[in-house]
Design an enzyme around this catalytic site. Sequence first.
Site, PDB file in Angstrom:
ATOM      1  N   ASP A 145       0.843  -1.206   0.000  1.00 55.49           N
ATOM      2  CA  ASP A 145       0.000   0.000   0.000  1.00 55.49           C
ATOM      3  C   ASP A 145       0.877   1.254   0.000  1.00 55.49           C
ATOM      4  OD1 ASP A 145       0.881  -0.198   2.600  1.00 55.49           O
ATOM      5  OD2 ASP A 145      -1.111  -0.047   3.520  1.00 55.49           O
ATOM      6  N   SER A 146       2.218   1.051   0.009  1.00 54.24           N
ATOM      7  CA  SER A 146       3.138   2.170  -0.238  1.00 54.24           C
ATOM      8  C   SER A 146       2.930   2.717  -1.645  1.00 54.24           C
ATOM      9  CB  SER A 146       4.595   1.731  -0.040  1.00 54.24           C
ATOM     10  OG  SER A 146       4.869   0.541  -0.746  1.00 54.24           O
ATOM     11  N   ASP A 181      -1.143  -5.994  -0.237  1.00 51.46           N
ATOM     12  CA  ASP A 181      -1.567  -5.388   1.036  1.00 51.46           C
ATOM     13  C   ASP A 181      -3.074  -5.164   1.043  1.00 51.46           C
ATOM     14  OD1 ASP A 181       0.550  -5.029   2.794  1.00 51.46           O
ATOM     15  OD2 ASP A 181       1.199  -3.142   1.884  1.00 51.46           O
ATOM     16  N   LYS A 240      -1.372  -9.267   2.810  1.00 52.54           N
ATOM     17  CA  LYS A 240      -0.645  -8.815   4.008  1.00 52.54           C
ATOM     18  C   LYS A 240      -1.539  -7.849   4.784  1.00 52.54           C
ATOM     19  CE  LYS A 240       3.153  -6.007   3.838  1.00 52.54           C
ATOM     20  NZ  LYS A 240       2.660  -4.813   4.558  1.00 52.54           N
ATOM     21  N   GLU A 256      -1.717  -5.444   8.513  1.00 51.55           N
ATOM     22  CA  GLU A 256      -0.937  -4.844   9.599  1.00 51.55           C
ATOM     23  C   GLU A 256      -1.655  -5.030  10.936  1.00 51.55           C
ATOM     24  OE1 GLU A 256      -0.057  -0.742   8.756  1.00 51.55           O
ATOM     25  OE2 GLU A 256       0.871  -1.220   6.829  1.00 51.55           O
ATOM     26  N   GLU A 315       8.854  -4.278  10.742  1.00 60.08           N
ATOM     27  CA  GLU A 315       9.346  -3.010  10.194  1.00 60.08           C
ATOM     28  C   GLU A 315       9.908  -2.109  11.288  1.00 60.08           C
ATOM     29  OE1 GLU A 315       6.719  -1.123   7.407  1.00 60.08           O
ATOM     30  OE2 GLU A 315       7.879   0.734   7.354  1.00 60.08           O
TER      31      GLU A 315
HETATM   32  O1  KIV Z   1       3.581  -1.144   1.685  1.00 62.36           O
HETATM   33  C1  KIV Z   1       4.760  -1.510   1.747  1.00 62.36           C
HETATM   34  O2  KIV Z   1       5.598  -1.206   0.892  1.00 62.36           O
HETATM   35  C2  KIV Z   1       5.153  -2.322   2.889  1.00 62.36           C
HETATM   36  C3  KIV Z   1       6.608  -2.623   3.063  1.00 62.36           C
HETATM   37  C4  KIV Z   1       7.320  -1.426   3.514  1.00 62.36           C
HETATM   38  C5  KIV Z   1       6.831  -3.767   3.963  1.00 62.36           C
HETATM   39  O3  KIV Z   1       4.345  -2.711   3.654  1.00 62.36           O
END
Ligand code: KIV
Length: 273
Positions: A53-54, A92, A122, A124, A191
Amino acid sequence: MAGYLVEDARKVTTHRLIQMKRDGKKIAMLTAYDYTTAQIVDAAGMDIILVGDSASNVMAGNMTTLPITLDQMIYHAKAVVRATKRALVVCDMPFGTYQANPTESVTNAIRIMKESHCDALKLEGGVEILESVRKILDAGIPICGHLGLTPQSINKFGTYTVRAKDEAEAAKLISDAHALEDAGCFAVVLEKIPAKLAAQVASELTIPVIGIGAGHEVDGQVLVVADMLGMTKGFTPKFLRRYADLSTIMTDAIGQYITDVKNVTFPNDEEQY
Ligand code: KIV
């Protein structure tokens, strides 16, 4: 993407990743959000491609990961899956799609899997989201956890500084990591936490622990592709190693193109019909 998983022996599976940990083989993970980049990342031999989600920061220019939507994550994941032959593709779940209630979480998780054809998700968080994690796993969807500095909680943290430096937060992180493993997650990302704590978690868990800013005594590493290729300028955390300076390379190339267009040296006689 393999038409049928077991037919393609090269395809990385969650089981293969767990075996890699058992065999002491390190796992390489990198983000990608688009077809062209994912093709390069996959062909280079990456084990896991994370549709992070980055993308909210890197692709859309948002300050945080919070604004990205489920539809936008599915769009990015579809493009990455189309490009990927070997790597496990993890997507994510974006902020707000799994925190409200477990039933809604499963519905959203199923949408991502059905529409994007990615391999895993993924999420969080630890015990706070455990009911959702269990329900999604019950639906047959593999999950990678994410603990430590979880960017979707940035408004609660108030800072991007190192997490779990004090005993209470470290103890919670360890118990969250065990809870995720016990629930059936196939891996956990840690992280920006002290290397010693990450090493302890990696040694206690049987599933792979993938670090970002968590030292080298874990089972693998993940970075954001635009950061490690030097496309982003302002982001300079200590853990980030820049493997290229694409920003300079791209700026020079684009500058040369502008000059050539202005001077009418592009296209030349060979570059026309
Ligand atoms: O969204 C992302 O890029 C991440 C990584 C930094 C692990 O969750």
